[in-house]
Design a protein around this motif. Structure first.
Motif, PDB file in Angstrom:
ATOM      1  N   ALA D  73       0.839  -1.195   0.000  1.00  0.00           N
ATOM      2  CA  ALA D  73       0.000   0.000   0.000  1.00  0.00           C
ATOM      3  C   ALA D  73       0.876   1.248   0.000  1.00  0.00           C
ATOM      4  CB  ALA D  73      -0.915  -0.010   1.215  1.00  0.00           C
ATOM      5  N   VAL D  76       2.328   1.664  -3.636  1.00  0.00           N
ATOM      6  CA  VAL D  76       1.315   2.088  -4.591  1.00  0.00           C
ATOM      7  C   VAL D  76       0.776   3.473  -4.219  1.00  0.00           C
ATOM      8  CG1 VAL D  76      -0.930   1.510  -5.603  1.00  0.00           C
ATOM      9  CG2 VAL D  76       0.715  -0.298  -5.095  1.00  0.00           C
ATOM     10  N   GLY D  77       0.743   3.749  -2.926  1.00  0.00           N
ATOM     11  CA  GLY D  77       0.227   5.038  -2.464  1.00  0.00           C
ATOM     12  C   GLY D  77       1.075   6.222  -2.900  1.00  0.00           C
ATOM     13  N   TYR D  83      -3.726   2.751  -8.522  1.00  0.00           N
ATOM     14  CA  TYR D  83      -4.019   1.406  -8.021  1.00  0.00           C
ATOM     15  C   TYR D  83      -4.331   0.453  -9.165  1.00  0.00           C
ATOM     16  CZ  TYR D  83      -6.500  -2.227  -5.327  1.00  0.00           C
ATOM     17  OH  TYR D  83      -6.908  -3.403  -4.765  1.00  0.00           O
ATOM     18  N   TYR D  84      -5.255   0.827 -10.035  1.00  0.00           N
ATOM     19  CA  TYR D  84      -5.693  -0.098 -11.065  1.00  0.00           C
ATOM     20  C   TYR D  84      -4.719  -0.215 -12.229  1.00  0.00           C
ATOM     21  CZ  TYR D  84      -9.929  -1.237  -8.696  1.00  0.00           C
ATOM     22  OH  TYR D  84     -10.806  -1.728  -7.776  1.00  0.00           O
ATOM     23  N   HIS D  87      -2.786  -3.120 -10.764  1.00  0.00           N
ATOM     24  CA  HIS D  87      -3.642  -4.120 -10.137  1.00  0.00           C
ATOM     25  C   HIS D  87      -3.303  -5.557 -10.557  1.00  0.00           C
ATOM     26  CE1 HIS D  87      -8.040  -5.661  -9.557  1.00  0.00           C
ATOM     27  NE2 HIS D  87      -7.253  -6.073  -8.613  1.00  0.00           N
ATOM     28  N   GLU D 128      -6.228   4.051   1.184  1.00  0.00           N
ATOM     29  CA  GLU D 128      -6.658   4.211  -0.191  1.00  0.00           C
ATOM     30  C   GLU D 128      -6.497   2.879  -0.942  1.00  0.00           C
ATOM     31  OE1 GLU D 128      -6.056   6.714  -4.173  1.00  0.00           O
ATOM     32  OE2 GLU D 128      -4.401   6.737  -2.744  1.00  0.00           O
ATOM     33  N   PHE D 129      -5.495   2.124  -0.528  1.00  0.00           N
ATOM     34  CA  PHE D 129      -5.249   0.816  -1.131  1.00  0.00           C
ATOM     35  C   PHE D 129      -6.251  -0.172  -0.545  1.00  0.00           C
ATOM     36  CE2 PHE D 129      -3.470  -3.297  -1.726  1.00  0.00           C
ATOM     37  CZ  PHE D 129      -2.615  -3.232  -2.795  1.00  0.00           C
ATOM     38  N   ASP D 132      -9.907  -5.073  -3.693  1.00  0.00           N
ATOM     39  CA  ASP D 132     -10.873  -5.025  -4.787  1.00  0.00           C
ATOM     40  C   ASP D 132     -11.989  -6.045  -4.554  1.00  0.00           C
ATOM     41  OD1 ASP D 132     -11.389  -4.148  -7.723  1.00  0.00           O
ATOM     42  OD2 ASP D 132     -11.555  -6.328  -7.732  1.00  0.00           O
TER      43      ASP D 132
END
Ligand SMILES: [Mn+2]
Ligand SMILES: [Mn+2]
Lengths: 229, 253, 229, 229, 229, 253, 229, 229
Positions: D73, D76-77, D83-84, D87, D128-129, D132
């Motif tokens: 996270a 990616v943050g 994120y996607y 993904h 935020e992560f 899904d």
């Protein structure tokens, strides 16, 4: 001129390597037809013939295989360092050989044929021409694929203790394979198949157990290793 | 039966609540995706029309044709791209990329095509993205075309440039054709270094092959004009073989 | 127990070989990105820049390649006899390397880069890690694919003698390849492509010749081999 | 020139994103090897070890997973909104993680691990992560695939109440999934598989019931959620 | 039962439509063999025979085509609204027909055969069975593909005015096509080909012009449409 | 240049007039096709939702679920199919078939699925087409689903029926499952005779393979229930093994 | 039992036919390597060596081919009626043989090698083992594919009369092929290629003619058939 | 001139052979539609209709097939020695015919339809137009593919003796096929599929046996061959 000279050399090299490859292939074809004979004999195991009787013929063929691998090792040994150059030419057939040797060995002893034992049976111990570890492992996976069918037919023929034995063998084998860190390749895929073999054998054991048919219904303890399963 | 009977229990109903939430989420997501696919199709079809308009260019009507193309392009931006921007609502740019990527690529193709014909230069991604800012509600994050879609659109642009070049040679605009040739070669060379770092470079690799074909088609056309022109060069005492191309020789020979 | 012991050993072996492979791949990725730089620089040859100017940058990269092959040879050399086991990992990239070296060499000297010369440039002479002959030959075929485009653009830039030189070079190269008895494989297919390269160059030469543009219109005799084309 | 400048920028951006991706992949590989450890430990559940004993080891690994997802996270943050974009790099592994967490949770509580609970266990709540939703659902389907095997082996080991519990759990889960409108995709296919899991479990329940082995033959009421099912 | 009844109906319907299709195909095969005759006759135009002489035979075949299209329209007209159901069955052949009619028309008048004129020649004016516009356009592109060869052979045979005429015709045609918004499909590809036809014709014109061979070097005005171009 | 100069001549301008007409024709055709593709996508997505709704059926909620599904289906007809019908405007049914065929196939799938669950019978093509009549302006020829699209939709229906059968067996509705099995077998058998006469039978041939797989999945499920039920048949003295299926045995054993 | 008896018979049959096929293939491989020799020699025709000189070597190989086809006919003749069963085994090679014989014949006589002449050269006249007509026709198409290259190189070498001769030959050949009603198959596709060969040769003739290089600029009359072109 | 003469002859030959082929295809299409009728009728065997009832309709079609093969033999017999030239035109359909005849025969007699019996049923005994052995074998493999489904549905319909009979039949058939030395081709692939059919039938037999449903639970001995299974 150097250009022509170079290509003359190349031609010689390519032809030599082509000839070598043809010699290899000739031996491999003999190996392949020997494995067919073994396979045909071993099929009788599914028709509830007694194991020693079934094994008699295919065991006699092991000597033939040994002789053939000896020839193969001789040919490949002429060019040191080129084992892996031609590896693809005997790869598939050797995997089949391992699966058959492994199945026969298990039928006789209830134990896994080890890599060193496989090499010994093929007369490769101590030779530069070794049994590639991945080929050995793939061969063992192939052997595992035969076991569910064997179990189903044994139960049909009234041998209700077979599922337990095979289940324990496959559980151990599966656990041992899990130790390996397999990349996403052919071996990995074959190993994934082993999971389904195990599952199917567990199901057969369940069928036998729930009907009280299992020889020794109260014990799933590991038995002392004995001879024939 | 049993299952049905038991499903009134609390655990089962909390499960049901949770799945109702998941269902709403999936339904919304799918509906949004569908709306975006449609917006993307509209962008595609209208961008293609802009490209055709540019191809109507001849030596004589250049200004007129380009003006119309630019007007049409502006309409695509304001009508269709802006609808996509609104449907996206400032989110899910990457999640829904596959739904709008084809439209955006075609839009990049059309916009860069217009720009090149106008100025002979490449319309930058930043410049393109700047035009998207006003389309968005200022409170939302605006859609920004990503590098990947931009590059994929650029790869298709070279196909249109090839068609243009063949046409321009016919119209006697050899210099313009050579300019295109250089431009396409530059793009191709720059892309060779960029492609391997692209997220999913397989699509792009086949586009690179097509692009090389396009470059070579232009080169072959230039070659053929050149050798033809060169043939009489000594005869004519001109030092610039490139002036001897079709369409031009109104000069009596 | 022997079963677990064996799989422990296998795990160690597979991991060792996995690590080796990763080290190999890391170097190969660097080779690949170096070839991209060379390729991008060499593309300028089609834009009528002077050859020496164009060659400056990519020639500087040869030293980088040499260093990388040195590292690769070092890694592979740790496990004697396994060259061909990992060969697939650097095969494609090496073919590209040969094609680029071959093209640069031809641009400079007008002659074919020989196998020994290629090994020399990559610092492989005398090492156990040699340049595989088939990789060399495939690389040369790739180089041939570049020539028609080069000829077309050279003529456009006003060099009318280029087609003749390239045609003679390709004719000789094609004849030399015909000496080899290629089986139906990848190399064979690439070589079949060379025929089309030659045909295209002949056509360009024809276009130039028939318009009286060829530098030496009356002679298609083979010239004495000189330096730069 | 602006063209070169722009492509320089692109290359820089893409390389940066490539670097990011490599950092992501490094973490994901650790996640993957943690899931293997969990899987290997959980396999013992099929060999009739007591549940708490079996769960001890894998539960300890949850903290490890949490730490890894925290790192993921974090990485990616750094690039909000992407994120996607990445993904696909953790998708498969995260689905496996969910299936394992779900299985452990069920073994402990007899209840379904909810999406929010899964996020909590991985320390993602409020980040935020997020997890899904489709990955969560696929993971739950994977978990369902394990249940028939579990039931078969539990019955073999003499736990005759297990089929009823699993059947009721799966029936509810199946009914819940039917609330979703799935596109014709991966998730729908996995959900189709759940139907077969349910059927297989029902068959085992029937086998047990018809032989009067079910612990509590007259009651099919849902039991209060207790520890081990 | 209604299910069987319905499928009986379907089979009857589909078989009927199959029969219709066979009747269509029979006519289309005759159309095809008529176009071959026309093509064979028109080939003589490349061998510098005089145009009226060459056109005599193929023009006589137009009546045959008209009769065949009349039959085709009759068959298709039996099932109103189904034109596009069977369209694929005569599509290719009709495109060829248009290209041949267009070429003959141009040879005679120097003008483009319009869509309405093509329909008239085939006796389709006012019928429900119309000439599809895209088929017409593709046919015109095919016609354009023949022109470079025609020009080359005419010049060889000493007709130096031909390139200019063809060039002007093709230039206009090309400009007209640019009015269309083509999807990325077959027609667009064919239109791309027309560009190359135009370029080739221009080159021939240039060859002729630059050598002072053009009949009327100072005039590039469009000539009044006369008989033979 | 030359070309440009000369294009003012009469022959060239009649050509231009003609091509302007062709351009209009092509533009209209393409725009119409695009609108129809969009209408078809809407039909697809909403028909899929109807199918999911039917799958929510259990022993206990059958009526309720089916009523909702039928209501949703009617909405698809009145909202989305009717829009397609309007866009087509009574023409080009075969010309634009490829643009709307996917939607219509999915619609056939949904409608026949509902009908089978309600009555156990096949919704006929004529019945379906009868519902389309009112959607059309009476002055226009109405869109009629053609045999091909109907059969292609029917082929997909069998996949949904297979899913349904597996679920019904779990719910103890073995008789329903057997009914499905017979129904799917009948459709499969009838189709074997119809497929070779279909216009483009390749699509359909792969669908036939999938269909056979579906049939066999149902058969295997029925087999497994049967052998399980048969096992204790003698023990229980029942003559109907099929009553011994899962879910049913609330009877104490 | 009849079942085993039947399969015993089948085994014998399949093995016999397998052996036959291997014998056929052995001969075909020799044919193939002979065609390579011929091809390599004939390549010199593109390097402006004199025709008789070039033809010397390959003509000597015709006797070898004759001998090989004699052996092939002998083998196939053992099983009357099975010519077409094994046809696929020599098809491609025979088409190449025809193309080479046809090219040599044309170089010598300027005329087409007829089917009967081809059979004669291969010693097949009067044998049951005939030269399949379609193979002959495909071979002739292959020969036509070589002609554009030949013409280009001849012109480059200063033989300006060659294009006219080849054009007339190809025009006649193309017209003759048009008489055949070819279905949509391999032969049809090859014949379609011949159109491009003719077009290319026409273009070369045009180039020569327009520059006044054609030997006999004022005459495109068909010359009386003479010996060597 | 000889060239035209030759092509005239070819035209006649090609047209004759084209006509022949069309006549063959017309018959083959009728064969194909007859096999569809048989197939559709035989499908009812899965719906627990009594075998004699099911067989009634398809058996009546055998006479139709016989008539059609008679016509086919007549057409092909006109051109002696060309059986294998046109073999591809009826190959697939004949394999299907064999599979259907074989299935019906087995349903009636429980025995394998022999090659000679198949020829007899089709009225080919003693004709030059024979049933190709490989086609027969492929057809038998196709028949084997139908058996697992048949067994499953028979058991569902209450016939618990069926699996044993089919298993023994397939075991024998599989063993007989193993006698053949199949090369790696289409037949080999189809035969490999037979292994999976056998495996599936063994599983069904197992399911029946373990539940004590097999008619003759204590005996897996081979019964004396009796009439209908
Ligand atoms: Mn484009
Ligand atoms: Mn569906």
């Amino acid at each position: 001129p150097p250009l022509e000279k170079q290509f003359e050399d190349f031609r010689a090299q390519l032809e030599e390597s082509g000839t070598l490859r043809e010699r290899i292939r000739a031996v491999v074809m003999e190996i392949e037809s020997t494995t067919r004979l073994i396979q045909a004999s071993l099929l009788l195991v599914h028709q509830s013939r007694s194991t020693p009787e079934v094994l008699e013929k295919p065991k006699a063929q092991i000597a033939v295989l040994k002789e053939l691998y000896n020839r193969l090792a001789g040919i490949v040994g002429e060019s040191p360092g080129l084992y892996y150059r031609y590896h693809g030419d005997w790869r598939t057939e050797t995997q089949t050989v391992v699966s058959l040797l492994g199945f026969m060995h298990w039928l006789e002893t209830g134990a896994l044929l080890l890599h060193t034992e496989a090499e010994e049976k093929l007369g490769l111990s101590g030779l530069e021409f070794a049994l590639d570890v991945e080929d050995y492992l793939v061969g063992i996976c192939f052997m595992s694929n035969e076991l569910p069918r064997y179990v189903v037919n044994q139960v049909t023929a009234g041998d209700y203790d077979c599922p337990r034995k095979v289940m324990m063998f496959l559980t151990d084998l599966h656990a041992a394979f899990r130790l390996l860190n397999l990349r996403n390749d052919f071996l990995r895929k074959k190993f994934d198949g082993m999971k389904y073999d195990l599952r199917r054998v567990e199901e057969v054991y369940y069928d036998v157990k729930i009907r009280g048919l299992a020889a020794n219904g109260d014990s799933v303890e590991r038995p002392a290793a004995q001879g024939q399963p | 039966t049993m299952a049905t009977e038991s499903s009134s229990s609390s655990s089962s109903s909390s499960m049901k609540d949770a799945f109702t939430k998941y269902a709403d989420y999936l339904n919304n997501q799918n509906d949004k995706r569908e709306r975006i696919v449609k917006a993307s199709r509209d962008i595609t079809i209208h961008s293609k029309k802009v490209i055709f308009q540019v191809h109507r260019m001849s030596k004589g009507n250049r200004e007129e044709v380009l003006q119309k193309a630019e007007k049409d392009l502006a309409a695509v931006t304001n009508q269709f791209v802006s609808r996509l921007v609104k449907e996206l609502g400032g989110t899910d740019f990457w999640k829904l990329r596959r739904a709008y990527s084809p439209g955006i690529q075609e839009y990049v193709e059309a916009a860069t095509f217009c720009k090149f014909c106008r100025t002979g230069t490449l319309l930058n991604l930043d410049e393109m993205n700047a035009t998207l800012f006003p389309l968005s509600d200022p409170s939302l994050e605006p859609l920004q075309i990503n590098v990947l879609d931009y590059l994929l659109g650029l790869a298709d642009l070279t196909g249109e440039l090839m068609r243009l070049a063949i046409g321009r040679i016919s119209d006697g605009e050899l210099e313009f054709a050579q300019k295109i040739c250089k431009f396409v070669r530059d793009i191709y060379r720059e892309l060779t270094l960029v492609v391997p770092s692209m997220d999913d470079s397989n699509d792009m690799k086949t586009k690179m092959d097509t692009m090389l074909q396009s470059v070579m088609k232009i080169e072959n056309a230039c070659f053929s004009v050149h050798v033809r022109g060169s043939e009489y060069m000594p005869l004519l005492g001109s030092e610039d073989p490139t002036s001897f191309i079709l369409g031009v020789p109104n000069v009596d020979i």
